[in-house]
Design an enzyme around this catalytic site. Structure first.
Site, PDB file in Angstrom:
ATOM      1  N   GLY A   1      -5.953  -2.616   0.312  1.00 45.96           N
ATOM      2  CA  GLY A   1      -4.689  -2.680  -0.426  1.00 45.96           C
ATOM      3  C   GLY A   1      -3.487  -2.945   0.448  1.00 45.96           C
ATOM      4  O   GLY A   1      -2.549  -3.640   0.040  1.00 45.96           O
TER       5      GLY A   1
ATOM      6  N   ASP B   1      -2.531  -1.521  -3.288  1.00 43.03           N
ATOM      7  CA  ASP B   1      -1.960  -2.640  -4.038  1.00 43.03           C
ATOM      8  C   ASP B   1      -2.186  -2.529  -5.542  1.00 43.03           C
ATOM      9  O   ASP B   1      -1.469  -3.138  -6.334  1.00 43.03           O
ATOM     10  CB  ASP B   1      -2.588  -3.953  -3.559  1.00 43.03           C
TER      11      ASP B   1
ATOM     12  N   THR C   1      -8.979  -7.221  -5.155  1.00 47.45           N
ATOM     13  CA  THR C   1      -9.714  -6.059  -4.673  1.00 47.45           C
ATOM     14  C   THR C   1      -9.920  -6.232  -3.176  1.00 47.45           C
ATOM     15  O   THR C   1     -10.151  -7.348  -2.708  1.00 47.45           O
ATOM     16  CB  THR C   1     -11.070  -5.902  -5.387  1.00 47.45           C
TER      17      THR C   1
ATOM     18  N   ARG D   1      -1.350   8.284  -0.770  1.00 48.57           N
ATOM     19  CA  ARG D   1      -1.392   6.845  -0.447  1.00 48.57           C
ATOM     20  C   ARG D   1      -1.532   6.000  -1.721  1.00 48.57           C
ATOM     21  O   ARG D   1      -2.350   6.282  -2.576  1.00 48.57           O
ATOM     22  CB  ARG D   1      -2.566   6.574   0.479  1.00 48.57           C
TER      23      ARG D   1
ATOM     24  N   THR E   1     -12.337  -1.256  -6.119  1.00 56.77           N
ATOM     25  CA  THR E   1     -11.503  -1.342  -7.313  1.00 56.77           C
ATOM     26  C   THR E   1     -12.213  -2.130  -8.408  1.00 56.77           C
ATOM     27  O   THR E   1     -13.026  -2.997  -8.115  1.00 56.77           O
ATOM     28  CB  THR E   1     -10.221  -2.104  -6.917  1.00 56.77           C
TER      29      THR E   1
HETATM   30  N1  ASP Z   1      -7.376  -2.492  -3.352  1.00 54.80           N
HETATM   31  C1  ASP Z   1      -7.839  -1.130  -3.451  1.00 54.80           C
HETATM   32  C2  ASP Z   1      -6.940  -0.248  -2.669  1.00 54.80           C
HETATM   33  O1  ASP Z   1      -6.606  -0.579  -1.546  1.00 54.80           O
HETATM   34  C3  ASP Z   1      -9.225  -0.946  -3.016  1.00 54.80           C
HETATM   35  C4  ASP Z   1     -10.200  -2.016  -3.444  1.00 54.80           C
HETATM   36  O2  ASP Z   1      -9.869  -2.935  -4.122  1.00 54.80           O
HETATM   37  O3  ASP Z   1     -11.357  -1.999  -3.112  1.00 54.80           O
HETATM   38  O4  ASP Z   1      -6.605   0.800  -3.149  1.00 54.80           O
END
Ligand code: ASP
Length: 276
Positions: A208, A185, A205, A182, A154
């Site tokens: 999630g 977060d 990040t 899906r 992210t």
């Molecule tokens: N938090 C993000 C998610 O789960 C992925 C990430 O931050 O790397 O969609």
């Protein structure tokens, strides 16, 4: 008040040869946002994340990861700390800049989170730029899907402007091979991001599902509200994430005053920051 902007390009474990490219993408995006800081924290974080969505080395917009069925479903969120207004979108496939759509929802004020076809329809009806879904595809992410490398990087930005207003923006493709539909977060205020003037703002990040279960971003802002320092809060958030869920990730934090802070427990998380 001294303005501040901090940007991250995702906590993860990308191959070492990608580190410099990812860091450069984050550095460029910081500049794109910093030139807007005089227009306010919200403008700065949206401009930063818009730039990050155009960086193919990062998992948001162009360069986002594929889901299990080989489609890209994008999530994004924005929040400002003065009126606690928030806007977010989930699982959109044809919106050129998901962060701009999240911003439009924040300004609209009727709803906080729109997903999938409803979000796309809103974007079309309100003149938000659309895109052919293939625009977001990259050979790097195709390879990650084939090898089922769990990429989860992210992007996000947190800012404080001269008036002390706080804002946060986040955008992601989620995690490689995720089930269609899906949401992590990143489009959920309190989980992947939160901002409250006078306390602080944060962007997360990492896995999630873990951030959602802990409502980690809101928890961190409550600690800032109670006077904990941003670097302590950042470290504490990642310790809590690891202790309670075993997950890995990172956070960037800006407090009501002082320097931004960050913490992560993955091998790599590109970060860049400026303080005025
Ligand atoms: N938090 C993000 C998610 O789960 C992925 C990430 O931050 O790397 O969609």
């Amino acid at each position: 008040m001294r303005p501040a902007l901090i940007v991250h390009g995702g906590a993860g474990s990308p191959p070492t040869e990608e580190h410099a490219e990812r860091q450069a993408a984050v550095d460029r995006s910081l500049e794109a946002g910093w030139v807007r800081i005089g227009e306010g924290a919200l403008e700065a974080v949206v401009a930063t994340v818009r730039a990050l969505e155009d960086e193919p080395a990062l998992n948001a917009g162009i360069g986002a990861c594929f889901n299990r069925d080989g489609f890209i479903e994008l999530d994004a969120g924005v929040m400002e700390g003065t009126g606690l207004r928030a806007g977010a979108v989930g699982a959109v496939r044809d919106v050129r800049h998901p962060v701009e759509l999240a911003r439009a929802l924040l300004e609209d004020g009727r709803h906080v989170l729109l997903v999938a076809d409803g979000a796309s329809a809103y974007a079309r009806d309100h003149g938000v730029e659309m895109a052919d879904p293939t625009l977001f595809e990259t050979p790097r992410q195709r390879r990650n899907l084939e090898r089922l490398l769990v990429e989860a990087d992210t992007v996000g930005a947190v800012a404080r402007d001269v008036e002390g207003h706080l804002a946060v923006a986040v955008s992601t493709g989620g995690v490689t091979g995720k089930l269609p539909g899906r949401l992590g977060d990143s489009p959920v205020p309190g989980a992947g991001f939160y901002a409250q003037d006078g306390a602080g703002a944060i962007c997360g990040t990492g896995l999630g599902e873990a951030f959602l279960r802990l409502v980690l971003s809101h928890l961190a802002v409550v600690e800032l509200m109670h006077g904990m320092a941003p670097d302590e809060v950042a470290r504490g958030a990642i310790e809590h994430l690891e202790a309670k869920t075993g997950a890995s990730g990172g956070v960037i934090v800006v407090g009501a005053e002082g320097e931004p802070a960050f913490a992560f427990n993955t091998p790599f998380m590109p970060v860049a920051m400026r303080v005025g």
